[in-house]
Design an enzyme around this catalytic site. Structure first.
Site, PDB file in Angstrom:
ATOM      1  N   HIS A  98      -6.138  31.856 -75.076  1.00 22.11           N
ATOM      2  CA  HIS A  98      -5.249  33.029 -75.193  1.00 22.11           C
ATOM      3  C   HIS A  98      -3.891  32.613 -75.766  1.00 22.11           C
ATOM      4  O   HIS A  98      -3.349  33.274 -76.643  1.00 22.11           O
ATOM      5  CB  HIS A  98      -4.994  33.659 -73.818  1.00 22.11           C
ATOM      6  CG  HIS A  98      -5.948  34.746 -73.446  1.00 22.11           C
ATOM      7  ND1 HIS A  98      -6.133  35.881 -74.206  1.00 22.11           N
ATOM      8  CD2 HIS A  98      -6.768  34.899 -72.368  1.00 22.11           C
ATOM      9  CE1 HIS A  98      -7.030  36.672 -73.604  1.00 22.11           C
ATOM     10  NE2 HIS A  98      -7.433  36.097 -72.492  1.00 22.11           N
ATOM     11  N   CYS A 117     -13.053  39.330 -70.108  1.00 23.46           N
ATOM     12  CA  CYS A 117     -11.615  39.164 -70.302  1.00 23.46           C
ATOM     13  C   CYS A 117     -10.919  40.466 -69.938  1.00 23.46           C
ATOM     14  O   CYS A 117     -11.393  41.543 -70.318  1.00 23.46           O
ATOM     15  CB  CYS A 117     -11.342  38.803 -71.764  1.00 23.46           C
ATOM     16  SG  CYS A 117      -9.599  38.638 -72.155  1.00 23.46           S
ATOM     17  N   LEU A 118      -9.797  40.367 -69.237  1.00 23.73           N
ATOM     18  CA  LEU A 118      -9.046  41.573 -68.847  1.00 23.73           C
ATOM     19  C   LEU A 118      -8.536  42.331 -70.073  1.00 23.73           C
ATOM     20  O   LEU A 118      -8.265  43.527 -69.982  1.00 23.73           O
ATOM     21  CB  LEU A 118      -7.865  41.189 -67.937  1.00 23.73           C
ATOM     22  CG  LEU A 118      -8.234  40.582 -66.576  1.00 23.73           C
ATOM     23  CD1 LEU A 118      -6.983  40.109 -65.853  1.00 23.73           C
ATOM     24  CD2 LEU A 118      -8.999  41.579 -65.719  1.00 23.73           C
ATOM     25  N   HIS A 162     -10.431  29.313 -71.464  1.00 22.60           N
ATOM     26  CA  HIS A 162     -10.207  30.733 -71.769  1.00 22.60           C
ATOM     27  C   HIS A 162      -8.706  31.041 -71.847  1.00 22.60           C
ATOM     28  O   HIS A 162      -8.243  31.665 -72.803  1.00 22.60           O
ATOM     29  CB  HIS A 162     -10.893  31.586 -70.691  1.00 22.60           C
ATOM     30  CG  HIS A 162     -10.795  33.067 -70.900  1.00 22.60           C
ATOM     31  ND1 HIS A 162     -11.870  33.856 -71.233  1.00 22.60           N
ATOM     32  CD2 HIS A 162      -9.732  33.908 -70.823  1.00 22.60           C
ATOM     33  CE1 HIS A 162     -11.473  35.120 -71.364  1.00 22.60           C
ATOM     34  NE2 HIS A 162     -10.179  35.182 -71.106  1.00 22.60           N
ATOM     35  N   GLU A 163      -7.941  30.578 -70.850  1.00 20.18           N
ATOM     36  CA  GLU A 163      -6.512  30.927 -70.799  1.00 20.18           C
ATOM     37  C   GLU A 163      -5.708  30.173 -71.867  1.00 20.18           C
ATOM     38  O   GLU A 163      -4.795  30.741 -72.469  1.00 20.18           O
ATOM     39  CB  GLU A 163      -5.931  30.659 -69.405  1.00 20.18           C
ATOM     40  CG  GLU A 163      -6.580  31.460 -68.274  1.00 20.18           C
ATOM     41  CD  GLU A 163      -6.716  32.947 -68.538  1.00 20.18           C
ATOM     42  OE1 GLU A 163      -5.846  33.521 -69.221  1.00 20.18           O
ATOM     43  OE2 GLU A 163      -7.706  33.537 -68.074  1.00 20.18           O
ATOM     44  N   GLY A 222      -7.855  34.614 -64.224  1.00 19.43           N
ATOM     45  CA  GLY A 222      -6.691  34.055 -64.911  1.00 19.43           C
ATOM     46  C   GLY A 222      -5.986  35.107 -65.727  1.00 19.43           C
ATOM     47  O   GLY A 222      -6.525  36.198 -65.962  1.00 19.43           O
TER      48      GLY A 222
HETATM   49 ZN    ZN Z   1      -8.860  36.727 -71.191  1.00 21.16          ZN
END
Ligand code: ZN
Length: 177
Positions: free
Chosen positions: A137, A90-91, A133-134, A46
Site C-alpha cells: 500500500h 482489502c478495506l 500487503h501493507e 492492517g
Molecule cells: Zn489493503
C-alpha cells in the site's frame, strides 16, 4: 481518537508511493491512534496511512491472536523468499476477495511509534501476508497487482453479473500493472 473514512480504489492516493516520516511528532502520534481505531472499527488486520488519505509511510497491523498492534514507520522489505498462493481482501476494495501470490518469508526493517528500530521476520503466517500487503500500500500497490491470474478475483455478495464485471474491471484498471 477518531474513526477516519477509508478510501476505496480507484483513488490516486492509493496508487502512488507515500513519503517517509522525518519526525514522529504529535501529528504522527494522532495519526497512529486514529488509524488504530479505524482498523479496529473496520475489523481489519492492517491499515496503511494512504488508505485514510495521508501519503506517509505509516501502517498498523493487528494479528487476531496477538494482543497488541504493530506500528510500522518507514518500513521496507529487505528479504523476500519463496512463493505461496493465498486469499486476500482489502478495506479499500470492499466486497471482493482475490487469490494472490505472496512470499513465504518476509524480513522487514521499520521504526516503531517511539522511533525504535525494528526488525521483523515472518514465515508462512498471516503476519508475513499482512506485512507485504501493507507495505505494498505504502508503495502504491494493491493486491489486485498480485492476482494469480486476471480472473482470480470475485465479489463476496451476489450482484447482477454485468455489474460485477464492470466493477472488477475498474479495480483492475486502477492498478500499476
Ligand atoms: Zn489493503
Amino acid at each position: 481518537m477518531a474513526i477516519l473514512p477509508i478510501l476505496s480504489a480507484p483513488h490516486p492516493v492509493l496508487e502512488n508511493c507515500t513519503r517517509r516520516v522525518r519526525v514522529i511528532d504529535a501529528t504522527i502520534e494522532k495519526l497512529i491512534s486514529d488509524m488504530t481505531e479505524t482498523m479496529y472499527a473496520a475489523n481489519g488486520v492492517g491499515l496503511a496511512a494512504n488508505q485514510v488519505g495521508i501519503p506517509l509511510q505509516v501502517c498498523v497491523i493487528r494479528i487476531p491472536e496477538e494482543d497488541h498492534v504493530r506500528v510500522l514507520i518507514n518500513p521496507s522489505i529487505i528479504v523476500r523468499k519463496g512463493e505461496r498462493e493465498l486469499e486476500e481482501a482489502c478495506l479499500s476494495i470492499p466486497g471482493y476477495r482475490g487469490l494472490v501470490k505472496r512470499s513465504n518469508e518476509i524480513r522487514v526493517r521499520a521504526k516503531d511509534q517511539n522511533g525504535k528500530q525494528l526488525r521483523i521476520k515472518a514465515t508462512n503466517n498471516l503476519l508475513a501476508q499482512a506485512l507485504e500487503h501493507e507495505i505494498d500500500h505504502l508503495n502504491g500497490v494493491l493486491y489486485v497487482n498480485h492476482l494469480v491470474d486476471r480472473d482470480s478475483i470475485w465479489k463476496l455478495n451476489e450482484v447482477p453479473e454485468e455489474n460485477a464485471e464492470i466493477a472488477t474491471e475498474e479495480i483492475l484498471n486502477s492498478g500499476n500493472s
